[in-house]
Design an enzyme around this catalytic site. Structure first.
Site, PDB file in Angstrom:
ATOM      1  N   LYS A  53      18.125  -8.689 -46.949  1.00  0.00           N
ATOM      2  CA  LYS A  53      18.242  -8.028 -48.253  1.00  0.00           C
ATOM      3  C   LYS A  53      17.046  -7.109 -48.482  1.00  0.00           C
ATOM      4  O   LYS A  53      17.191  -5.998 -49.004  1.00  0.00           O
ATOM      5  CB  LYS A  53      18.328  -9.082 -49.374  1.00  0.00           C
ATOM      6  CG  LYS A  53      19.640  -9.867 -49.379  1.00  0.00           C
ATOM      7  CD  LYS A  53      19.622 -11.026 -50.383  1.00  0.00           C
ATOM      8  CE  LYS A  53      20.852 -11.911 -50.225  1.00  0.00           C
ATOM      9  NZ  LYS A  53      20.911 -13.013 -51.207  1.00  0.00           N
ATOM     10  N   GLN A  97      16.836 -16.960 -54.120  1.00  0.00           N
ATOM     11  CA  GLN A  97      17.813 -17.308 -53.087  1.00  0.00           C
ATOM     12  C   GLN A  97      18.245 -18.762 -53.242  1.00  0.00           C
ATOM     13  O   GLN A  97      17.407 -19.664 -53.350  1.00  0.00           O
ATOM     14  CB  GLN A  97      17.207 -17.068 -51.690  1.00  0.00           C
ATOM     15  CG  GLN A  97      18.176 -17.295 -50.542  1.00  0.00           C
ATOM     16  CD  GLN A  97      19.341 -16.304 -50.514  1.00  0.00           C
ATOM     17  OE1 GLN A  97      19.224 -15.177 -50.974  1.00  0.00           O
ATOM     18  NE2 GLN A  97      20.464 -16.722 -49.974  1.00  0.00           N
ATOM     19  N   ASP A 120      21.925 -10.767 -59.362  1.00  0.00           N
ATOM     20  CA  ASP A 120      22.918 -11.649 -58.746  1.00  0.00           C
ATOM     21  C   ASP A 120      24.091 -11.926 -59.699  1.00  0.00           C
ATOM     22  O   ASP A 120      25.139 -12.401 -59.269  1.00  0.00           O
ATOM     23  CB  ASP A 120      22.279 -13.002 -58.409  1.00  0.00           C
ATOM     24  CG  ASP A 120      21.922 -13.152 -56.939  1.00  0.00           C
ATOM     25  OD1 ASP A 120      22.611 -12.546 -56.100  1.00  0.00           O
ATOM     26  OD2 ASP A 120      20.970 -13.892 -56.646  1.00  0.00           O
TER      27      ASP A 120
HETATM   28  N1  GUN Z   1      23.073 -17.994 -51.581  1.00  0.00           N
HETATM   29  C1  GUN Z   1      24.259 -17.688 -51.032  1.00  0.00           C
HETATM   30  N2  GUN Z   1      24.719 -16.526 -51.544  1.00  0.00           N
HETATM   31  C2  GUN Z   1      23.798 -16.105 -52.421  1.00  0.00           C
HETATM   32  C3  GUN Z   1      23.701 -14.974 -53.274  1.00  0.00           C
HETATM   33  O1  GUN Z   1      24.576 -14.113 -53.339  1.00  0.00           O
HETATM   34  N3  GUN Z   1      22.581 -14.898 -54.024  1.00  0.00           N
HETATM   35  C4  GUN Z   1      21.607 -15.832 -53.986  1.00  0.00           C
HETATM   36  N4  GUN Z   1      20.549 -15.680 -54.783  1.00  0.00           N
HETATM   37  N5  GUN Z   1      21.657 -16.898 -53.227  1.00  0.00           N
HETATM   38  C5  GUN Z   1      22.756 -17.019 -52.444  1.00  0.00           C
END
Ligand code: GUN
Length: 292
Positions: A53, A97, A120
């Site tokens: 990311k 995350q 998110d």
């Molecule tokens: N863990 C799995 N998918 C995601 C996501 O889209 N965002 C975040 N913050 N954690 C995740």
């Protein structure tokens, strides 16, 4: 044989658009969009996701910072970090995350994020906005799926969409968005989950079938109507007979692609779209927050 929906190509197209928007914003206002990512613990998959990311951000001119905390970090320490970023005008997007270690209350951490920086789309305010059709932040995976449908001109209005999976991150928001009276919406939506006795009975009636389960092989040819559009959100690592591993989706691609009219591969389908929509949400956050 189904049309293969190319998530890599679409994601590249979106990154080009986002880059142009970043350049425009930076030139006209001096604002450089910034995304801060918090990784708690050392889960190998999460470590890779966060790094990817951050790399994506660099490609489009978004500043990004990764902060890593030990798995033993306290809830207070995590909450304090988020609060600091809420108050930092150079931070437009905040991403914690998931999963985070079990001794930390995930809901409290998410609630601490300023909804205006919640790229998110996990904060209850953004979830509520999505539910009632107000602007907010759409979680990146559902947003990516809608963009795929849009850019491949796949009609949803009046169609029957079946979503398998009811997670807060994918299944629930996606089902709501598809049912909403909006572009890439206005579908009749069925949600299947672990409490559904005979999933195939429902999925066989889908014009658009979306699987977000996280178990390889849950969707077979027997689950799919001829000509259906199949979107595979699953990302599963399986071990082959020779001991090597590979990434696969929820869908048995070979047999299902023989019946579907269009299908997303794994890898190269929804995954890159999720990453691209995070960039889009971060720039949207910077545009909305402006210099405040
Ligand atoms: N863990 C799995 N998918 C995601 C996501 O889209 N965002 C975040 N913050 N954690 C995740």
């Amino acid at each position: 044989m189904a049309l293969i929906i190319d998530g890599n190509a679409l994601a590249a197209e979106i990154r080009t658009e986002v880059s142009a928007d970043v350049a425009r914003l930076t030139t006209s206002t001096g604002i450089v969009p910034g995304l801060n990512l918090l990784l708690v613990g050392e889960d190998p998959a999460s470590t890779v996701y966060v790094r990817n990311k951050s790399k994506d951000c660099e490609k489009v001119g978004i500043r990004s910072t990764i902060v890593r905390m030990a798995a033993t970090a306290t809830e207070e320490e995590v909450v304090e970090q988020v609060r600091e970023w809420n108050n930092d005008p150079t931070v437009h997007g905040i991403l914690v995350q998931l999963p985070i270690p079990k001794h930390i209350n995930e809901h409290r951490v998410i609630r601490t994020i300023d909804p205006a920086k919640d790229v998110d789309g996990f904060h209850p305010e953004n979830a509520g906005r999505l539910l009632i059709g107000l602007d907010g932040f759409i979680p990146c995976t559902p947003y990516g799926v809608l963009e795929m449908l849009k850019r491949y001109n796949i009609e949803t209005s009046g169609k029957h969409a079946v979503v398998v999976g009811r997670s807060n991150i994918v299944g629930k928001p996606l089902a709501i968005l598809l049912a909403q009276k909006r572009p890439q919406g206005n579908a009749t939506v069925t949600i299947c989950h672990t409490g559904t006795p005979n999933i195939a009975e429902h999925t066989r009636r889908a014009d658009i079938l979306i699987s977000a389960v996280g178990v390889h092989g849950v969707i077979t040819a027997d689950h799919v109507k001829d000509g259906a559009v199949v979107i595979d959100v699953g990302i599963n690592r399986i071990t082959l007979p020779d001991g090597t591993t590979k990434l696969t989706g929820d869908v048995l691609f070979d047999e299902v692609s023989a019946k579907a009219s269009a299908i997303t591969p794994v890898p190269g389908g929804v995954g890159p779209m999720t990453r691209a929509m995070l960039l889009r949400n971060t720039v949207t956050a910077a545009e909305r927050i402006g210099g405040r």
